[in-house]
Design an enzyme around this catalytic site. Structure first.
Site, PDB file in Angstrom:
ATOM      1  N   ASP A   1      -5.041  10.440   8.914  1.00  0.00           N
ATOM      2  CA  ASP A   1      -5.024   9.178   8.181  1.00  0.00           C
ATOM      3  C   ASP A   1      -5.858   8.179   8.983  1.00  0.00           C
ATOM      4  OD1 ASP A   1      -4.548   6.727   7.079  1.00  0.00           O
ATOM      5  OD2 ASP A   1      -2.366   6.898   7.027  1.00  0.00           O
TER       6      ASP A   1
ATOM      7  N   TYR B   1       4.647  -8.504   1.793  1.00  0.00           N
ATOM      8  CA  TYR B   1       5.213  -8.536   3.148  1.00  0.00           C
ATOM      9  C   TYR B   1       5.537  -9.955   3.609  1.00  0.00           C
ATOM     10  CZ  TYR B   1       4.697  -3.623   4.262  1.00  0.00           C
ATOM     11  OH  TYR B   1       4.839  -2.267   4.296  1.00  0.00           O
TER      12      TYR B   1
ATOM     13  N   TYR C   1       2.840   5.080   9.973  1.00  0.00           N
ATOM     14  CA  TYR C   1       2.777   4.315   8.724  1.00  0.00           C
ATOM     15  C   TYR C   1       1.629   4.870   7.897  1.00  0.00           C
ATOM     16  CZ  TYR C   1       2.014   0.687   5.295  1.00  0.00           C
ATOM     17  OH  TYR C   1       1.842   0.031   4.105  1.00  0.00           O
TER      18      TYR C   1
HETATM   19  C1  LIG Z   1      -2.925   0.154   5.776  1.00  0.00           C
HETATM   20  C2  LIG Z   1      -2.688   1.588   5.970  1.00  0.00           C
HETATM   21  C3  LIG Z   1      -2.353   2.431   4.887  1.00  0.00           C
HETATM   22  C4  LIG Z   1      -2.110   1.894   3.510  1.00  0.00           C
HETATM   23  O1  LIG Z   1      -3.276   1.363   2.955  1.00  0.00           O
HETATM   24  P1  LIG Z   1      -3.172   0.319   1.746  1.00  0.00           P
HETATM   25  O2  LIG Z   1      -4.591   0.118   1.343  1.00  0.00           O
HETATM   26  O3  LIG Z   1      -2.540  -0.906   2.314  1.00  0.00           O
HETATM   27  O4  LIG Z   1      -2.349   0.957   0.692  1.00  0.00           O
HETATM   28  C5  LIG Z   1      -2.210   3.773   5.127  1.00  0.00           C
HETATM   29  N1  LIG Z   1      -2.391   4.280   6.360  1.00  0.00           N
HETATM   30  C6  LIG Z   1      -2.710   3.518   7.418  1.00  0.00           C
HETATM   31  C7  LIG Z   1      -2.911   4.159   8.754  1.00  0.00           C
HETATM   32  C8  LIG Z   1      -2.850   2.148   7.263  1.00  0.00           C
HETATM   33  O5  LIG Z   1      -3.125   1.379   8.322  1.00  0.00           O
END
Ligand SMILES: *Cc1c(COP(=O)(O)O)cnc(C)c1O
Length: 435
Positions: free
Chosen positions: A239, A19, A147
């Site tokens: 998530d 990034y 995300y």
């Molecule tokens: C950071 C993040 C991810 C991805 O995790 P990585 O370990 O960077 O692959 C997925 N979901 C959420 C909500 C995140 O903040």
């Protein structure tokens, strides 16, 4: 040992950073040591880690307890294939997690990071319906501004924008709806209603959408949306890669919600932010559809380092630290300081220097008012980090979104230093952009 400055040069020669816009980003600073909330560079400069090293670190750097557990485990068993074999750290961690997760989860699937944790959640959900024999449920539902990671499946269920633009035509179709605002829930349900028997799953970041700009949204609205979706048998995937482990003030963001997810994804602070590890947990009902004499019903997914013992012991050690008496005090200290700083920020908001001041638990965020658009390419991010670094603080803006997300061991003094640097930046930005 390298001469001072040499490491940065070699880094530029050999390494590609995540990034990072190559042309506008100064050479990477070599960090040689971390202690609690402080990072030390090779010249002995100190930086307060104001974003927990990309949202992962909760106990601070160089934690001796976690380090010792990793060291002891490394001498015993550093890694073993996780098909025919198992080991104590994996089992102990699974049992511990299942006892605290917000929901009726009964199985833990280990992965490597947040992206693979969400990737598995999506694959599990799609294959669940195939295993059940329902050929209609193939659609995926997600929120705008979400995300869920950078692999292809995770990108597909994330907001389509600057992060995903180059891959747009390779991403699978997803139906996106707005996040609940307290008044729009009925219209969100109406959008789902059209295809309700075709949805396999719904993936969401509960209460806080991190990477798309620290957007916070309504818990009651989310709760009633979840009630509806679960009633329609749509698998709900929380998530909590970012929100887990007290980021939002409770153990999990799901602890604010009455209606629980069917699948939950964890990573980031899972190991206290010391090692890469991901977890996807699911209910017994989902797991049961993969239990069959039919071999095609197997979940054909796994990673070389699935359930790495070092990562698992780090997570157990972090878990033990979380359960210690003083832990919550750290969380509460951050929350109450943020609240006071929030009141100060609201005065600047009234003057229209900044906008959308908001806080959830240990995270406070706002936007700097600029002539540019409010997005990731906004120029504020370019000047913000170098400005803060010069003053001994590491922060990283997303476009013109400024946020603070420290490790919970941060001291009141360090927090106040961060706040003053942020206010200095707001004033500096005003001056620089005055006509
Ligand atoms: C950071 C993040 C991810 C991805 O995790 P990585 O370990 O960077 O692959 C997925 N979901 C959420 C909500 C995140 O903040």
């Amino acid at each position: 040992m390298f001469e001072i400055g040499r490491l940065s040069e070699k880094d530029k020669q050999f390494i590609w950073h995540p990034y990072t816009h190559i042309n506008s980003t100064p050479a990477a600073i070599p960090i040689v040591k971390g202690e609690k909330a402080i990072l030390y560079d090779e010249k002995g400069n100190k930086y307060i880690d104001g974003i927990s090293s990309w949202w992962v670190n909760i106990h601070g750097h160089g934690n001796k307890y976690i380090a010792r557990k990793i060291y002891e485990q490394a001498k015993k068993l550093e890694q073993v294939i996780f098909t025919a074999f198992t080991h104590e750290p994996a089992v102990e961690l699974a049992e511990k997690l299942l006892s605290v997760l917000p929901g009726d989860f009964s199985k833990i699937f280990y992965t490597d990071d947040g992206s693979t944790a969400t990737e598995v959640a999506i694959k599990l959900s799609l294959q669940y319906w195939k295993n059940v024999g329902d050929n209609k449920r193939k659609k995926v539902l997600a929120f705008h501004n979400s995300y869920h990671g950078d692999t292809f499946g995770a990108m597909s269920v994330s907001e389509r924008g600057v992060y995903t633009a180059a891959f747009q035509d390779k991403l699978f179709d997803v139906i996106f709806i707005d996040t609940p605002d307290g008044e729009n829930v009925e219209s969100l349900k109406a959008e789902v209603e059209k295809y309700k028997n075709e949805f396999a799953c719904f993936i969401y970041e509960p209460l806080l959408q991190g990477a798309e700009g620290m957007k916070m949204y309504n818990a009651d609205g989310l709760n009633s949306l979840l009630v509806y979706l679960k009633n329609e048998k749509i698998i709900c995937i929380a998530d909590e890669v970012l929100t887990g482990f007290y980021r939002t003030g409770k153990f999990f963001a799901g602890d604010y919600l009455e209606t629980k997810a069917d699948i939950i994804c964890l990573s980031k602070a899972l190991t206290g932010g010391t090692m890469a590890l991901g977890v996807t947990a699911c209910t017994q009902q989902i797991y049961d559809e993969f239990v069959s004499d039919d071999k095609t019903k197997t979940l054909f997914h796994g990673h070389s380092f699935t359930a790495n013992p070092l990562a698992c012991v780090a997570a157990i050690a972090s878990f033990e630290l979380i359960q210690k008496k003083g832990f919550i005090k750290g969380v509460e200290n951050v929350i109450s300081h943020h609240e006071k700083f929030g009141a100060k920020l609201r005065k600047l908001e009234k003057k229209k220097y900044i906008k959308n001041v908001r806080q959830i638990g240990t995270i406070i965020a706002f936007e700097i008012c600029t002539a540019d658009q409010d997005d990731y390419l906004n120029k504020v991010s370019q000047s913000f980090s170098p400005f803060c670094l010069r003053k001994g603080v590491y922060l990283r803006a997303m476009g013109n979104t400024i946020y603070i997300m420290p490790p919970y061991c941060i001291t009141s003094r360090e927090l106040k230093k961060i706040y003053s640097v942020v206010v200095d930046f707001i004033e500096y930005h005003l001056k620089e952009n005055a006509v």
